[in-house]
Design a protein around this motif. Structure first.
Motif, short mmCIF file in Angstrom:
data_model
loop_
_atom_site.label_atom_id
_atom_site.label_comp_id
_atom_site.label_asym_id
_atom_site.label_seq_id
_atom_site.Cartn_x
_atom_site.Cartn_y
_atom_site.Cartn_z
N TRP A 107 0.89 -1.16 0.00
CA TRP A 107 0.00 0.00 0.00
C TRP A 107 0.92 1.20 0.00
O TRP A 107 1.65 1.45 0.96
N PHE A 110 2.37 7.85 1.27
CA PHE A 110 1.89 9.12 0.73
C PHE A 110 2.89 9.66 -0.28
O PHE A 110 2.53 10.10 -1.36
N PRO A 135 -3.71 4.73 -4.37
CA PRO A 135 -5.08 5.23 -4.40
C PRO A 135 -5.15 6.60 -5.07
O PRO A 135 -4.12 7.23 -5.33
N GLY A 137 -4.90 10.05 -5.81
CA GLY A 137 -4.03 10.99 -5.11
C GLY A 137 -4.74 12.19 -4.53
O GLY A 137 -4.38 12.66 -3.44
N HIS A 140 -6.63 10.99 -1.46
CA HIS A 140 -5.68 10.59 -0.43
C HIS A 140 -5.11 11.81 0.30
O HIS A 140 -4.99 11.81 1.53
N ARG A 141 -4.78 12.85 -0.44
CA ARG A 141 -4.23 14.06 0.17
C ARG A 141 -5.25 14.74 1.07
O ARG A 141 -4.91 15.22 2.16
N CYS A 144 -5.59 12.82 4.21
CA CYS A 144 -4.41 13.07 5.04
C CYS A 144 -4.57 14.38 5.82
O CYS A 144 -4.29 14.44 7.02
N PRO A 157 -4.92 7.63 6.94
CA PRO A 157 -5.35 7.05 5.66
C PRO A 157 -4.42 5.94 5.17
O PRO A 157 -4.88 4.99 4.53
N PHE A 158 -3.13 6.06 5.46
CA PHE A 158 -2.21 4.97 5.12
C PHE A 158 -2.56 3.72 5.93
O PHE A 158 -2.55 2.61 5.39
N GLY A 161 -5.52 1.69 4.53
CA GLY A 161 -5.19 0.83 3.40
C GLY A 161 -4.20 -0.26 3.74
O GLY A 161 -4.28 -1.37 3.21
N SER A 237 -14.16 5.04 -4.72
CA SER A 237 -13.05 5.85 -4.21
C SER A 237 -12.59 5.40 -2.83
O SER A 237 -11.45 5.65 -2.43
N TYR A 241 -9.77 1.46 1.16
CA TYR A 241 -9.59 1.90 2.54
C TYR A 241 -10.38 1.04 3.53
O TYR A 241 -10.21 1.19 4.74
#
Length: 395
Positions: A107, A110, A135, A137, A140-141, A144, A157-158, A161, A237, A241
């Motif tokens: 996974w 970031f 995932p 981007g 994901h950002r 985060c 978020p990391f 996943g 999306s 996760y």
């Protein structure tokens, strides 16, 4: 910043007390202290050395591998990891010692560090197939940033996943067995629910790993605050996760095991092993920011802020974590560990600070607003003459 979604914090003891044997405190969520003032992680370390029958655990592992080993060389175990020392140790052991055929999965961080990317490539070159998930981007950002502001851990978020992705790969490839590294809750002081069992399922992830908050709850707040638009939120999306539906896991017979149940978990030894067998190299500087070691958590430019926020919220940073395991193994005395904690714990992760702000889309002022907001609601800080100071330190 008024909303705090870390549901662990209100349950922590108001008075800060440190373990008599190591350097952690009762601010570590779910930790337990006995009547002698020794934490549950130290108790478990004693059991590892004096109580657990590792020969019997070895037989259990052999039998587990015998049940799942493929006869035609097809993949028979999924091993999630980054190419770091621990996942490399697990995958290499399963392949070379137990005759398994691991499919490794990553996974994605970031943002990879140079050394993290090198180690992943070195690991693959030594004979391991690897699938990487990256995932969306933009989503994901934003997750985060929300996790940083609302939970005080941009790394969450990391973690979502990291826990879930292996299950999806196992389902897709009809592989029944998954192997993670250590049971961190038991090894470092947390829930003891799985202390004497080799595996877990997703039922307890939210409470034990996600700080009481699901990705759905995080996304909901993001929509309410206008960070996410409704069209960014879809089952597609958020698919990676979250784990597969429990019925799918049950029907497929998926099992997630910890190597630390079967073999005594010694991070320093994993480092030596991975250096020898999978080309792993440590940080190319004297030490990693926030600690005295240079071989752990090297993969992601956000890693340092995960540890820094733990120091802000609980008074327990990266050095505390490393010292705990080194005390268990007799690599450090408690006095030596205390000195290291005083010297390095809570060191600001300056190397990737500018990147971190850019990645989240925040200013320097916004960063410190969040940091000080978590100081204000923690049990470990007090503001004296306009400056934040720890109320008590390990001694």
């Amino acid at each position: 910043m008024a909303l705090n979604l870390d549901k662990q914090m209100p349950d922590l003891p108001k008075e800060v007390v440190y373990c008599k044997n190591c350097v952690t405190s009762n601010q570590r969520p779910r930790i337990r202290f006995n009547e002698q003032g020794v934490c549950s992680a130290c108790e478990y370390a004693y059991e590892k050395d004096h109580v657990i029958d590792w020969a019997a655990r070895e037989r259990e592992l052999q039998e587990l591998c015998d049940r799942h080993r493929s006869k035609d060389g097809s993949y028979d175990v999924v091993v999630p990891g980054s190419g770091g020392k621990d996942s490399a140790f697990v995958a290499h052991q399963l392949k070379t010692r137990y005759g398994m055929h691991p499919l490794c999965v990553t996974w994605a961080p970031f943002e990879h560090t140079d050394i993290g990317w090198y180690n992943l490539q070195a690991f693959v070159r030594t004979g391991f197939p690897n699938i990487m998930a990256m995932p969306d981007g933009a989503v994901h950002r934003k997750l985060c940033r929300l996790a940083f502001e609302l939970i005080g851990d941009p790394f969450l978020p990391f973690i979502f996943g990291q826990k879930a992705y292996a299950y999806h790969v196992a389902l897709q490839h009809d592989i029944k067995l998954m192997f993670y590294g250590e049971n961190g809750e038991v090894e470092y002081g947390g829930s003891e629910k799985y202390k004497y069992v080799p595996k877990e399922g997703p039922d307890d992830w939210e409470a034990q790993y996600f700080k009481g908050t699901s990705v759905d709850e995080l996304m909901k707040v993001g929509i309410e605050r206008g960070i996410f638009s409704p069209d960014e939120v879809s089952p597609k999306s958020l698919w990676w996760y979250k784990p597969p539906h429990p019925d799918l896991i049950k029907d497929a017979g998926l099992e997630m095991h910890w190597m630390s149940y079967y073999q005594k978990w010694i991070p320093q030894e994993n480092f030596y092993y991975a250096s020898t067998h999978t080309g792993f190299v440590p940080n190319n500087v004297g030490r990693s920011e926030g600690t005295y070691t240079r071989h752990s958590s090297l993969d992601d430019k956000v890693d340092g802020f995960h540890y820094y926020l733990a120091f802000i919220k609980f008074g327990l940073g990266r050095t505390t974590r490393d010292c705990m395991t080194d005390i268990y193994r007799g690599h450090l005395t408690r006095d030596e560990a205390v000195s290291l904690v005083h010297r390095f714990d809570g060191e600001f992760p300056a190397e990737h600070y500018e990147h971190f702000k850019e990645y989240l889309g925040i200013t320097d002022e916004q960063f410190w607003e969040v940091i000080n907001a978590y100081r204000a609601i923690s049990n470990v800080w007090e503001e004296v003459d306009g400056e934040w100071k720890l109320k008590v330190q390990v001694s």
